[in-house]
Design a protein around this motif. Structure first.
Motif, PDB file in Angstrom:
ATOM      1  N   VAL B 252     -54.703  67.700  58.785  1.00  0.00           N
ATOM      2  CA  VAL B 252     -54.370  68.152  57.429  1.00  0.00           C
ATOM      3  C   VAL B 252     -55.366  67.682  56.369  1.00  0.00           C
ATOM      4  O   VAL B 252     -55.298  68.108  55.221  1.00  0.00           O
ATOM      5  CB  VAL B 252     -52.947  67.693  57.030  1.00  0.00           C
ATOM      6  CG1 VAL B 252     -51.900  68.457  57.814  1.00  0.00           C
ATOM      7  CG2 VAL B 252     -52.786  66.195  57.248  1.00  0.00           C
ATOM      8  N   SER B 253     -56.269  66.783  56.727  1.00  0.00           N
ATOM      9  CA  SER B 253     -57.239  66.319  55.723  1.00  0.00           C
ATOM     10  C   SER B 253     -58.663  66.742  56.086  1.00  0.00           C
ATOM     11  O   SER B 253     -59.633  66.164  55.611  1.00  0.00           O
ATOM     12  CB  SER B 253     -57.160  64.801  55.576  1.00  0.00           C
ATOM     13  OG  SER B 253     -57.492  64.182  56.802  1.00  0.00           O
ATOM     14  N   HIS B 255     -61.489  68.873  55.570  1.00  0.00           N
ATOM     15  CA  HIS B 255     -62.069  69.852  54.650  1.00  0.00           C
ATOM     16  C   HIS B 255     -63.084  70.757  55.344  1.00  0.00           C
ATOM     17  O   HIS B 255     -63.257  71.919  54.967  1.00  0.00           O
ATOM     18  CB  HIS B 255     -62.725  69.129  53.466  1.00  0.00           C
ATOM     19  CG  HIS B 255     -63.266  70.054  52.419  1.00  0.00           C
ATOM     20  ND1 HIS B 255     -64.601  70.362  52.332  1.00  0.00           N
ATOM     21  CD2 HIS B 255     -62.643  70.770  51.450  1.00  0.00           C
ATOM     22  CE1 HIS B 255     -64.780  71.220  51.327  1.00  0.00           C
ATOM     23  NE2 HIS B 255     -63.619  71.483  50.778  1.00  0.00           N
ATOM     24  N   HIS B 314     -51.631  66.633  50.452  1.00  0.00           N
ATOM     25  CA  HIS B 314     -52.987  66.687  51.009  1.00  0.00           C
ATOM     26  C   HIS B 314     -53.900  67.611  50.229  1.00  0.00           C
ATOM     27  O   HIS B 314     -53.751  68.828  50.231  1.00  0.00           O
ATOM     28  CB  HIS B 314     -52.950  67.076  52.498  1.00  0.00           C
ATOM     29  CG  HIS B 314     -52.716  65.894  53.363  1.00  0.00           C
ATOM     30  ND1 HIS B 314     -53.713  64.994  53.682  1.00  0.00           N
ATOM     31  CD2 HIS B 314     -51.585  65.416  53.911  1.00  0.00           C
ATOM     32  CE1 HIS B 314     -53.209  64.026  54.422  1.00  0.00           C
ATOM     33  NE2 HIS B 314     -51.919  64.249  54.573  1.00  0.00           N
ATOM     34  N   GLU B 315     -54.866  67.003  49.597  1.00  0.00           N
ATOM     35  CA  GLU B 315     -55.835  67.717  48.764  1.00  0.00           C
ATOM     36  C   GLU B 315     -56.472  68.882  49.521  1.00  0.00           C
ATOM     37  O   GLU B 315     -56.613  69.987  48.995  1.00  0.00           O
ATOM     38  CB  GLU B 315     -56.913  66.714  48.319  1.00  0.00           C
ATOM     39  CG  GLU B 315     -57.939  67.259  47.360  1.00  0.00           C
ATOM     40  CD  GLU B 315     -59.058  66.237  47.069  1.00  0.00           C
ATOM     41  OE1 GLU B 315     -59.099  65.193  47.757  1.00  0.00           O
ATOM     42  OE2 GLU B 315     -59.858  66.501  46.165  1.00  0.00           O
ATOM     43  N   VAL B 316     -56.834  68.614  50.795  1.00  0.00           N
ATOM     44  CA  VAL B 316     -57.563  69.628  51.565  1.00  0.00           C
ATOM     45  C   VAL B 316     -56.749  70.911  51.730  1.00  0.00           C
ATOM     46  O   VAL B 316     -57.289  72.012  51.641  1.00  0.00           O
ATOM     47  CB  VAL B 316     -57.983  69.053  52.942  1.00  0.00           C
ATOM     48  CG1 VAL B 316     -58.282  70.165  53.930  1.00  0.00           C
ATOM     49  CG2 VAL B 316     -59.183  68.133  52.786  1.00  0.00           C
ATOM     50  N   LEU B 317     -55.428  70.762  51.922  1.00  0.00           N
ATOM     51  CA  LEU B 317     -54.627  71.967  52.130  1.00  0.00           C
ATOM     52  C   LEU B 317     -54.512  72.786  50.844  1.00  0.00           C
ATOM     53  O   LEU B 317     -54.470  74.016  50.881  1.00  0.00           O
ATOM     54  CB  LEU B 317     -53.259  71.590  52.691  1.00  0.00           C
ATOM     55  CG  LEU B 317     -53.323  70.912  54.067  1.00  0.00           C
ATOM     56  CD1 LEU B 317     -51.929  70.585  54.580  1.00  0.00           C
ATOM     57  CD2 LEU B 317     -54.072  71.777  55.078  1.00  0.00           C
ATOM     58  N   ILE B 319     -56.893  72.892  48.701  1.00  0.00           N
ATOM     59  CA  ILE B 319     -58.209  73.546  48.630  1.00  0.00           C
ATOM     60  C   ILE B 319     -58.238  74.750  49.569  1.00  0.00           C
ATOM     61  O   ILE B 319     -58.772  75.802  49.234  1.00  0.00           O
ATOM     62  CB  ILE B 319     -59.334  72.546  48.974  1.00  0.00           C
ATOM     63  CG1 ILE B 319     -59.430  71.474  47.886  1.00  0.00           C
ATOM     64  CG2 ILE B 319     -60.673  73.256  49.146  1.00  0.00           C
ATOM     65  CD1 ILE B 319     -60.408  70.357  48.189  1.00  0.00           C
ATOM     66  N   ARG B 322     -56.602  77.505  47.958  1.00  0.00           N
ATOM     67  CA  ARG B 322     -57.500  78.023  46.934  1.00  0.00           C
ATOM     68  C   ARG B 322     -58.567  78.941  47.561  1.00  0.00           C
ATOM     69  O   ARG B 322     -58.847  80.031  47.050  1.00  0.00           O
ATOM     70  CB  ARG B 322     -58.130  76.803  46.259  1.00  0.00           C
ATOM     71  CG  ARG B 322     -59.293  77.034  45.395  1.00  0.00           C
ATOM     72  CD  ARG B 322     -59.728  75.692  44.808  1.00  0.00           C
ATOM     73  NE  ARG B 322     -61.102  75.794  44.341  1.00  0.00           N
ATOM     74  CZ  ARG B 322     -61.758  74.827  43.717  1.00  0.00           C
ATOM     75  NH1 ARG B 322     -61.165  73.677  43.491  1.00  0.00           N
ATOM     76  NH2 ARG B 322     -62.985  74.999  43.322  1.00  0.00           N
ATOM     77  N   ILE B 323     -59.089  78.517  48.706  1.00  0.00           N
ATOM     78  CA  ILE B 323     -60.096  79.319  49.405  1.00  0.00           C
ATOM     79  C   ILE B 323     -59.496  80.663  49.825  1.00  0.00           C
ATOM     80  O   ILE B 323     -60.079  81.728  49.604  1.00  0.00           O
ATOM     81  CB  ILE B 323     -60.624  78.567  50.653  1.00  0.00           C
ATOM     82  CG1 ILE B 323     -61.429  77.331  50.250  1.00  0.00           C
ATOM     83  CG2 ILE B 323     -61.467  79.497  51.525  1.00  0.00           C
ATOM     84  CD1 ILE B 323     -61.800  76.411  51.411  1.00  0.00           C
TER      85      ILE B 323
END
Lengths: 396, 450
Positions: B252-253, B255, B314-317, B319, B322-323
């Motif tokens: 989950v993290s 990127h 989780h920041e990456v999820l 993002i 967003r992608i």
């Protein structure tokens, strides 16, 4: 010039309290320990039992550049010369660093290798030129004899199809190499030998939707690559093509709870990004977008308080790369200079060329920087550059 | 043991089937015998304590051997690179040696085996990744050299030409299948490396470059075999999308994986566009691909939403979401250019794109009382995400003369007024300002124009 180290005895106990307001205990900056760490590095690496020495032999050129630049921020040019044996051999060394650099020239390719007998490569060619600039030996006759071939080597790396640069004759393409090429040629006053516009356009083709840059087209944004891309755009005076707000937003989000900066989302903070990210924020006039005191505290906590040097993160082993990144980061934050009546020789780092500011100014190196908005003042260290005022693009 | 012995001994081990083992560095001092190498249970172990002298001695041997014959160069660089994987000059000598020998069928595949072995341990040396690309390029050239020559220009003999084309197509199809298989093998190796060394920048970049490489081949090449290649490629992209979203559920993290997922969506989108605008008669619009891409673009929004719902901190999820939204918006823009495509447009209109984003703001406002670090972080990611999405729409709007033009063309946004957009934007910026005082660009937006 004196060639013994007796005239420049290193005061290991020299400590500087940086004025970092924070609630926790902040260690002082161990200027004396870092000096002795850098001074003793070559001997340590050459020891038969050194693993680092054995596996970094092929990139010694960059190691020497990092050592010299880091030390240049702590000591006067004369002291650096003597401590490192830059222009004349120091005790225990057969030849000076400048002599050694010239021996690393690779006749076949026309570039400099990472050590004697290695193939020429853009990475080490830039380091070699930077060392000669630090030593004020760009006019050395031996180098002047090679200069045209070096320029040919760098210029030949540009690909006519898209303006990108390869690191050597084998064709690896990376935005790092664009920076190495433009910086090298700018220092040698030969930027007109490549297509600078096309070089800048290649950099822009590596931009992602988040405003960051990767190593090639379509590659994930990486804060280290961002430095090379923005540095290259600065030298190419093409910062107007950059979306500095979008990029600054992404870079500001790299600050972790520890105060340190990471290179990609949800990665650990690492001192190296104090240099890669801060230099970009400095070039684009946006250092205030991160919490500076928290970052300075993080860097200070990564120091080795016994043997000197700075590590990637607290309690890890120090190395010369992170020592350079940490000291340069503190310089960009202004902390090294704010607290220094007693440490007058501290020089500042230039964020575009990664050389001491006075070296850049003396050589009259050109580039471009930004201010975030009309009326913002330009740091003293950046005043030789062309200034561009940002056109704000976010939420307009 | 002297250097020659160590070199010979390691080389002997490397000449066994290197596919069978991986490299391990042994840190325990228990086996302090004279032997620096241990081959056991699929691992080739090197004692950490021996590395300094091995590196030094291999380097000394390399200086002599690099002036000798190819075999010596291959032998000594194999040993040296296993301890100094970013030694650019050693890799260069290796390329020179390989190019100078008589090219035989398995020259390049065997070299890939060596790089694979090295990458079981060393995964962050850029030069080793470039060497990998170099070898693959040679392998591709080897495969392509078997392609039949282009058909003769004379069209008087129709029968003959048909026979010729059929043979050509069969061979071409076979070669392109092999190439896609090569890409699949590379992707699998990258996945294995990323599993052992999480968030490995080089592995994910290489993996993405494999997909981009085929994309460029399809763009550049208009021979009769590209139809097969295009089909294989669409299937490959679809598989990659599924494996990446699966990967993100357990990483989950990561990127790098999120970025890769975005690349897959982008390539799918471009693949479909390319097929809609065939540059030559070989590429006719393919209804299956259209439907497939459409379904995937729609489902990507849902998948991304589900991921953040499961792991909101989780920041990456965020993002990744967003992608996906960014790609979706680009896609919506592209297909609504095509006025005839009523089915697809209808599907887009049914999506709750706008409402979902307004819901996030309500959610943040509802959770204002939770002051835990995790909750604060989550709120920041949620707000940043919506801020980004609004920025994305704002940028899109600048391409049109008026807001109404935007809504007319990007039907995804149908029913959303400019007033609503501005209100949502002001709300988000106000909330962000309250939470993140160090970013002045939020402060600069005190009086956005309506």
């Amino acid at each position: 010039m004196t060639t013994t180290s007796s005239s420049t005895s290193i005061d290991k106990t020299q400590k500087v309290s940086l004025q970092v307001p924070t609630t926790t205990d902040v260690p002082p900056f161990f200027a004396g320990l870092h000096t002795s760490y850098i001074a003793g590095l070559a001997e340590k690496l050459d020891a038969k039992t050194s693993y680092e020495g054995a596996v970094t032999e092929h990139l010694r050129m960059s190691g020497v550049y990092w050592s010299l630049t880091a030390l240049s921020l702590l000591k006067s040019p004369e002291e650096v010369d003597v401590i490192m044996g830059l222009t004349a051999p120091t005790a225990g060394r057969p030849i000076s660093i400048v002599d050694w650099v010239l021996q690393c020239y690779d006749n076949r390719s026309g570039g400099f290798g990472g050590n004697i007998g290695h193939d020429g490569h853009l990475l080490y060619t830039l380091s070699a030129i930077q060392i000669l600039a630090l030593a004020d030996r760009l006019q050395d006759e031996r180098f002047l004899n090679l200069k045209e071939s070096v320029i040919d080597f760098v210029a030949a790396r540009q690909q006519p199809t898209d303006g990108s640069f390869t690191g050597d004759e084998w064709g690896e393409i990376d935005t790092r190499f664009t920076y190495c090429a433009l910086s090298s040629l700018s220092i040698l006053k030969a930027l007109d030998r490549v297509n600078v516009t096309q070089a800048a356009d290649f950099i822009l083709s590596c931009r992602n939707f988040d405003g960051g840059f990767g190593c090639t087209i379509g590659a994930e944004s990486h804060a280290g690559q961002v430095f090379t891309c923005v540095g290259a755009l600065s030298i190419a005076k093409s910062l107007h093509k950059l979306d500095a707000d979008l990029l600054g937003w992404w870079l500001a989000e790299r600050q972790c709870d520890s105060g340190g900066l990471n290179g990609r989302p949800e990665k650990q903070a690492d001192v190296c990004y104090s240099w890669w990210i801060l230099s970009v924020l400095s070039i684009t006039g946006r250092v205030s977008w991160i919490n500076r005191d928290k970052l300075a505290t993080f860097i200070l906590k990564c120091q080795d308080d016994e043997d000197g040097g700075i590590a990637d993160r607290p309690d890890d082993m120090a190395d010369i790369f992170h020592t350079f990144f940490g000291i340069s980061g503190l310089s960009l934050l202004g902390h090294l200079h704010a607290a220094i009546p007693e440490c007058a020789p501290f020089r500042q780092i230039d964020p575009v060329y990664a050389l001491p500011t006075d070296v850049v100014q003396k050589l009259g190196l050109q580039g471009q920087i930004m201010v975030a908005q009309e009326g913002d003042s330009v740091e003293e260290r950046l005043q030789q550059y062309d200034t561009l005022t940002s056109q704000h693009k976010l939420f307009q | 043991m002297n250097a020659l012995n160590a070199l010979d001994q390691l080389w002997e081990l490397l000449c066994l089937n290197p596919k069978e083992f991986d490299i391990a560095i042994l840190r325990s001092p228990d086996d302090n015998t004279k032997n620096p190498f241990v081959l056991q249970e699929g691992h080739l172990g090197l004692h950490a304590g021996d590395l300094p002298w091995l590196a030094r001695d291999f380097r000394t041997a390399y200086r002599t051997a690099r002036l000798q014959d190819c075999d010596s160069v291959l032998k000594v660089t194999s040993c040296l690179l296993l301890v100094c994987p970013d030694h650019a000059t050693a890799w260069a000598d290796r390329k020179r040696a390989l190019l100078s020998v008589q090219c035989h069928e398995d020259l390049w595949t065997r070299e890939l085996d060596f790089v694979n072995l090295l990458m079981t341990r060393h995964t962050k040396a850029p030069t080793s990744w470039f060497h990998r690309k170099f070898v693959l390029q040679q392998r591709i050239l080897q495969l392509l050299s078997a392609l039949p020559p282009p058909p003769p220009p004379n069209d008087d003999h129709d029968d003959q030409e048909n026979t010729f084309s059929t043979t050509c197509t069969t061979t071409t199809t076979c070669i392109y299948s092999n190439m896609v298989q090569l890409a699949r093998d590379e992707i699998q190796i990258c996945a294995r490396i990323a599993d052992r060394y999480p968030k490995n920048y080089y592995a994910w970049t290489h993996r993405s470059q494999m997909l981009q490489k085929i994309h460029h081949m399809l763009q550049d090449d208009s021979t009769s075999g590209t139809r097969t290649l295009a089909d294989h490629y669409t299937q490959l992209l679809q598989d990659q999308w599924q494996s990446t979203t699966r990967w993100l559920q357990s990483h989950v993290s990561d990127h790098s994986a999120a970025h890769y997922g975005g690349m897959v969506l982008q390539l799918l989108r471009r693949q479909q566009l390319q097929q809609h605008n065939p540059q030559d008669h070989h590429q006719v619009p393919d209804n299956d691909t259209t439907q497939l891409v459409h379904a995937m673009m729609i489902s990507s929004i849902t998948v991304a939403q589900q991921l953040v719902e499961r792991h909101p901190s989780h920041e990456v999820l965020w993002i990744f979401r967003r992608i996906c939204n960014h790609e979706f918006l680009c896609y919506a823009m592209a297909i609504t250019d095509d006025e005839d495509d009523d089915d697809n447009t209808a599907l887009l209109l049914n999506s709750s794109y706008w409402k979902d984003h307004i819901d996030i703001i309500f959610c943040v406002e509802g959770n204002n009382h939770d002051n835990s670090l995790e909750a604060q972080r989550t709120q920041l990611y949620q707000l940043s995400y919506v801020a980004w999405m609004l920025e994305d729409v704002g940028r899109l709007a600048k391409r049109f003369d008026s807001w109404n033009d935007l809504v007319r063309r990007v039907r995804l946004l149908q029913g959303v007024t400019q007033q609503e957009y501005q209100t949502l934007r002001n709300t988000v910026l106000t909330q962000l300002r309250e939470r993140k005082e160090t970013i002045p660009f939020y402060q600069q937006q005190q009086h956005p124009q309506v």
